[in-house]
Design a protein around this motif. Sequence first.
Motif, PDB file in Angstrom:
ATOM      1  N   SER A 288      -8.158  55.225  -4.582  1.00 16.28           N
ATOM      2  CA  SER A 288      -7.841  56.649  -4.744  1.00 16.28           C
ATOM      3  C   SER A 288      -6.532  56.629  -3.462  1.00 16.28           C
ATOM      4  CB  SER A 288      -8.866  57.664  -4.298  1.00 16.28           C
ATOM      5  OG  SER A 288      -9.117  57.525  -3.179  1.00 16.28           O
ATOM      6  N   LYS A 289      -6.169  58.083  -3.501  1.00 20.84           N
ATOM      7  CA  LYS A 289      -5.065  58.107  -2.514  1.00 20.84           C
ATOM      8  C   LYS A 289      -5.191  57.893  -1.287  1.00 20.84           C
ATOM      9  CE  LYS A 289      -1.414  61.463  -1.208  1.00 20.84           C
ATOM     10  NZ  LYS A 289      -0.776  62.911  -1.360  1.00 20.84           N
ATOM     11  N   SER A 290      -6.691  58.071  -0.726  1.00 23.76           N
ATOM     12  CA  SER A 290      -7.009  57.677   0.564  1.00 23.76           C
ATOM     13  C   SER A 290      -7.996  56.500   0.828  1.00 23.76           C
ATOM     14  CB  SER A 290      -7.887  58.977   0.934  1.00 23.76           C
ATOM     15  OG  SER A 290      -8.760  59.351   0.378  1.00 23.76           O
ATOM     16  N   LEU A 291      -8.290  56.126  -0.315  1.00 23.92           N
ATOM     17  CA  LEU A 291      -9.006  54.866  -0.249  1.00 23.92           C
ATOM     18  C   LEU A 291      -8.731  53.668  -0.632  1.00 23.92           C
ATOM     19  CD1 LEU A 291     -12.043  53.849   0.563  1.00 23.92           C
ATOM     20  CD2 LEU A 291     -12.917  54.435  -1.589  1.00 23.92           C
ATOM     21  N   LEU A 292      -8.813  52.538  -0.036  1.00 25.62           N
ATOM     22  CA  LEU A 292      -8.044  51.412  -0.499  1.00 25.62           C
ATOM     23  C   LEU A 292      -9.113  50.064  -0.140  1.00 25.62           C
ATOM     24  CD1 LEU A 292      -5.256  49.544  -1.206  1.00 25.62           C
ATOM     25  CD2 LEU A 292      -5.410  49.037   1.259  1.00 25.62           C
ATOM     26  N   LEU A 293      -9.436  49.367  -1.415  1.00 23.65           N
ATOM     27  CA  LEU A 293     -10.297  48.090  -1.208  1.00 23.65           C
ATOM     28  C   LEU A 293      -9.565  46.907  -1.132  1.00 23.65           C
ATOM     29  CD1 LEU A 293     -12.817  49.188  -4.200  1.00 23.65           C
ATOM     30  CD2 LEU A 293     -13.104  50.049  -1.582  1.00 23.65           C
ATOM     31  N   TYR A 294      -9.973  45.910  -0.518  1.00 20.78           N
ATOM     32  CA  TYR A 294      -9.433  44.624  -0.308  1.00 20.78           C
ATOM     33  C   TYR A 294     -10.393  43.613  -0.163  1.00 20.78           C
ATOM     34  CZ  TYR A 294     -10.132  45.254   4.785  1.00 20.78           C
ATOM     35  OH  TYR A 294     -10.825  45.348   6.013  1.00 20.78           O
ATOM     36  N   ALA A 295      -9.682  42.117  -0.207  1.00 23.03           N
ATOM     37  CA  ALA A 295     -10.467  41.183   0.075  1.00 23.03           C
ATOM     38  C   ALA A 295      -9.273  40.061   0.621  1.00 23.03           C
ATOM     39  CB  ALA A 295     -11.121  40.320  -1.208  1.00 23.03           C
ATOM     40  N   GLY A 296      -9.613  39.125   1.526  1.00 20.79           N
ATOM     41  CA  GLY A 296      -8.734  38.243   2.168  1.00 20.79           C
ATOM     42  C   GLY A 296      -9.425  37.660   3.669  1.00 20.79           C
ATOM     43  N   GLY A 297      -8.190  37.267   4.235  1.00 19.56           N
ATOM     44  CA  GLY A 297      -8.355  36.771   5.266  1.00 19.56           C
ATOM     45  C   GLY A 297      -7.734  37.106   6.761  1.00 19.56           C
TER      46      GLY A 297
ATOM     47  N   SER B 157     -10.454  16.936  34.184  1.00 20.37           N
ATOM     48  CA  SER B 157      -9.138  16.967  33.380  1.00 20.37           C
ATOM     49  C   SER B 157      -9.065  18.360  32.869  1.00 20.37           C
ATOM     50  CB  SER B 157      -8.973  16.055  32.221  1.00 20.37           C
ATOM     51  OG  SER B 157     -10.016  16.132  31.163  1.00 20.37           O
ATOM     52  N   LEU B 158     -10.006  19.117  32.589  1.00 17.79           N
ATOM     53  CA  LEU B 158      -9.814  20.594  31.915  1.00 17.79           C
ATOM     54  C   LEU B 158      -9.462  21.504  33.331  1.00 17.79           C
ATOM     55  CD1 LEU B 158     -12.593  20.674  29.374  1.00 17.79           C
ATOM     56  CD2 LEU B 158     -10.100  20.056  29.132  1.00 17.79           C
ATOM     57  N   ASN B 159      -9.327  21.186  34.307  1.00 20.10           N
ATOM     58  CA  ASN B 159      -8.939  22.007  35.709  1.00 20.10           C
ATOM     59  C   ASN B 159      -7.215  22.401  35.387  1.00 20.10           C
ATOM     60  OD1 ASN B 159     -11.211  21.769  37.000  1.00 20.10           O
ATOM     61  ND2 ASN B 159     -10.395  20.166  38.410  1.00 20.10           N
ATOM     62  N   GLU B 160      -7.245  23.792  35.274  1.00 21.28           N
ATOM     63  CA  GLU B 160      -5.973  24.554  34.875  1.00 21.28           C
ATOM     64  C   GLU B 160      -5.473  24.149  33.341  1.00 21.28           C
ATOM     65  OE1 GLU B 160      -4.744  26.630  36.704  1.00 21.28           O
ATOM     66  OE2 GLU B 160      -5.429  26.250  38.553  1.00 21.28           O
ATOM     67  N   ALA B 161      -6.226  23.631  32.687  1.00 17.11           N
ATOM     68  CA  ALA B 161      -5.828  23.052  31.342  1.00 17.11           C
ATOM     69  C   ALA B 161      -5.495  24.116  30.407  1.00 17.11           C
ATOM     70  CB  ALA B 161      -6.935  22.329  30.517  1.00 17.11           C
ATOM     71  N   ILE B 162      -4.590  23.974  29.608  1.00 17.66           N
ATOM     72  CA  ILE B 162      -4.273  25.216  28.412  1.00 17.66           C
ATOM     73  C   ILE B 162      -5.144  24.716  27.297  1.00 17.66           C
ATOM     74  CG2 ILE B 162      -2.336  25.775  27.012  1.00 17.66           C
ATOM     75  CD1 ILE B 162      -1.985  26.621  29.709  1.00 17.66           C
ATOM     76  N   VAL B 163      -5.604  25.743  26.762  1.00 13.33           N
ATOM     77  CA  VAL B 163      -6.413  25.792  25.341  1.00 13.33           C
ATOM     78  C   VAL B 163      -5.701  26.609  24.306  1.00 13.33           C
ATOM     79  CG1 VAL B 163      -8.027  27.466  26.448  1.00 13.33           C
ATOM     80  CG2 VAL B 163      -8.667  25.940  24.463  1.00 13.33           C
ATOM     81  N   ASP B 164      -5.521  26.057  23.052  1.00 12.12           N
ATOM     82  CA  ASP B 164      -5.285  26.862  21.935  1.00 12.12           C
ATOM     83  C   ASP B 164      -6.502  27.297  21.511  1.00 12.12           C
ATOM     84  OD1 ASP B 164      -2.720  26.424  22.502  1.00 12.12           O
ATOM     85  OD2 ASP B 164      -2.148  24.862  20.995  1.00 12.12           O
ATOM     86  N   TYR B 165      -6.724  28.401  20.962  1.00  8.55           N
ATOM     87  CA  TYR B 165      -7.937  28.977  20.340  1.00  8.55           C
ATOM     88  C   TYR B 165      -7.600  29.666  18.994  1.00  8.55           C
ATOM     89  CZ  TYR B 165     -11.994  31.860  18.995  1.00  8.55           C
ATOM     90  OH  TYR B 165     -12.946  32.294  18.524  1.00  8.55           O
ATOM     91  N   THR B 166      -8.302  29.072  18.235  1.00  7.90           N
ATOM     92  CA  THR B 166      -7.870  29.480  16.494  1.00  7.90           C
ATOM     93  C   THR B 166      -9.390  29.910  16.125  1.00  7.90           C
ATOM     94  OG1 THR B 166      -6.135  27.919  16.276  1.00  7.90           O
ATOM     95  CG2 THR B 166      -7.134  28.813  14.243  1.00  7.90           C
ATOM     96  N   GLN B 167      -9.187  31.096  15.273  1.00  3.82           N
ATOM     97  CA  GLN B 167     -10.221  31.520  14.626  1.00  3.82           C
ATOM     98  C   GLN B 167      -9.864  32.409  13.073  1.00  3.82           C
ATOM     99  OE1 GLN B 167     -12.521  35.975  14.748  1.00  3.82           O
ATOM    100  NE2 GLN B 167     -13.016  34.756  16.749  1.00  3.82           N
ATOM    101  N   ILE B 168     -10.627  31.899  12.148  1.00  5.86           N
ATOM    102  CA  ILE B 168     -10.265  32.347  10.798  1.00  5.86           C
ATOM    103  C   ILE B 168     -11.272  32.978  10.234  1.00  5.86           C
ATOM    104  CG2 ILE B 168      -9.296  31.808   8.697  1.00  5.86           C
ATOM    105  CD1 ILE B 168      -7.792  29.585   9.501  1.00  5.86           C
ATOM    106  N   ARG B 169     -11.172  34.387   9.836  1.00  4.22           N
ATOM    107  CA  ARG B 169     -12.231  35.203   9.065  1.00  4.22           C
ATOM    108  C   ARG B 169     -11.925  35.425   7.740  1.00  4.22           C
ATOM    109  NH1 ARG B 169     -12.234  40.017  13.770  1.00  4.22           N
ATOM    110  NH2 ARG B 169     -12.682  38.527  15.270  1.00  4.22           N
ATOM    111  N   VAL B 170     -12.873  35.547   6.773  1.00  5.22           N
ATOM    112  CA  VAL B 170     -12.641  35.672   5.447  1.00  5.22           C
ATOM    113  C   VAL B 170     -13.471  36.491   4.883  1.00  5.22           C
ATOM    114  CG1 VAL B 170     -12.818  34.588   2.864  1.00  5.22           C
ATOM    115  CG2 VAL B 170     -12.070  33.114   4.883  1.00  5.22           C
ATOM    116  N   GLY B 171     -13.277  37.664   4.289  1.00  7.07           N
ATOM    117  CA  GLY B 171     -14.199  38.664   3.749  1.00  7.07           C
ATOM    118  C   GLY B 171     -13.484  39.893   2.951  1.00  7.07           C
ATOM    119  N   GLY B 172     -13.966  40.919   2.972  1.00  8.76           N
ATOM    120  CA  GLY B 172     -13.474  41.959   1.958  1.00  8.76           C
ATOM    121  C   GLY B 172     -13.961  43.299   2.952  1.00  8.76           C
ATOM    122  N   GLY B 173     -13.187  44.348   2.443  1.00  5.68           N
ATOM    123  CA  GLY B 173     -13.866  45.622   3.085  1.00  5.68           C
ATOM    124  C   GLY B 173     -13.116  46.943   2.421  1.00  5.68           C
ATOM    125  N   ALA B 174     -13.091  47.975   3.022  1.00  4.46           N
ATOM    126  CA  ALA B 174     -12.528  49.268   2.446  1.00  4.46           C
ATOM    127  C   ALA B 174     -11.690  49.857   3.480  1.00  4.46           C
ATOM    128  CB  ALA B 174     -13.549  50.363   2.051  1.00  4.46           C
TER     129      ALA B 174
END
Length: 316
Positions: free
Chosen positions: A221-230, A251-268
């Motif tokens: 509708s004009k105010s409600l959107l349904l979706y699915a994705g990541g 070796s991890l003292n002062e180390a740089i870490v790259d953090y990655t997270q991927i979510r998959v789902g649906g919503g409104a």
Amino acid sequence: MPPLYVKVPLAAACRRRRAAWVSGIVGSLGLLASAGAQVQEKETTSLGNNLSFETDFRFAIIDDSQFKESSKLTVGNAYDLGSRDVLSLKVREGFLLRFGVEWERYNFSQPDPVPLPSKFQGSSLVLGTDLQLGDAWIMRLEIQPGFYSGGTELRIRDFDIPMTIGASYFWSADLQLVAGISIDPERKYPVLPGAGFRYKISTDWVLDAILPTPRIEYSFSKSLLLYAGGDLHDGSYRMQGNFGSVHGEPSLNEAIVDYTQIRVGGGASWKIRPELTVEFEAGVVPVQEFDFHRAGIKARSTEIPPYGGLVLKAAF
């Protein structure tokens, strides 16, 4: 960097290594898509002739996850929260200056003996400009100077300046093309490119193939959107000076870490008012990864936990 909106848990305990370029273009494509959508849809309200304001807040929970690093297997859950507030000043027609602040926090429940972070925190300014060229092109430059660390202290050595540059082109009223680069001196791959598109298939259907939230949308509708994705989250953080020693990995003292997270789902997505939107969603988290790329240590999730969320966005 993290996305431009926020999530809240819907259920208790309910909320591959990636291709390198995927995580790096989150900021450039997501920010450009946002700028382009505002121009295309012309739905953003204004504080005045020359001022507009965008704000959002996020909180999310991920259920228990197992991580494997070398021969070690760990179990824990996670939550994140943050906010982003940006004021846009129209200097002249087609030229905006953007000023704001962003804060984020990730917490992880991990046993002390395991060399995995218990928290990340980022506090930064948001400085940038939007330039509209004719009716078809929008260009954006944005930098986020700030502190990105594995602790709660603000230290000079945690300072970083991620940057995004890119352009959005309206091929037609139904098709928006986006391309850009993300620059982060601390990341494993400091300069990364990317591209995407947003296509209005019909009156009710839209294919939004742009990071960090690629998805298919249906206007109920004009105010409600349904979706699915990541939904892709990514960031680089510097750990504390004694982090490695405390966890048996100096070796991890002062180390740089790259953090990655991927979510998959649906919503409104429900537009309560022209300036306020609420999104409910639920799904799973197939990818979580900690990559201490300079130390040669990486931990990946071996399970696919569920999550649930609520997204809040506002523009004035």
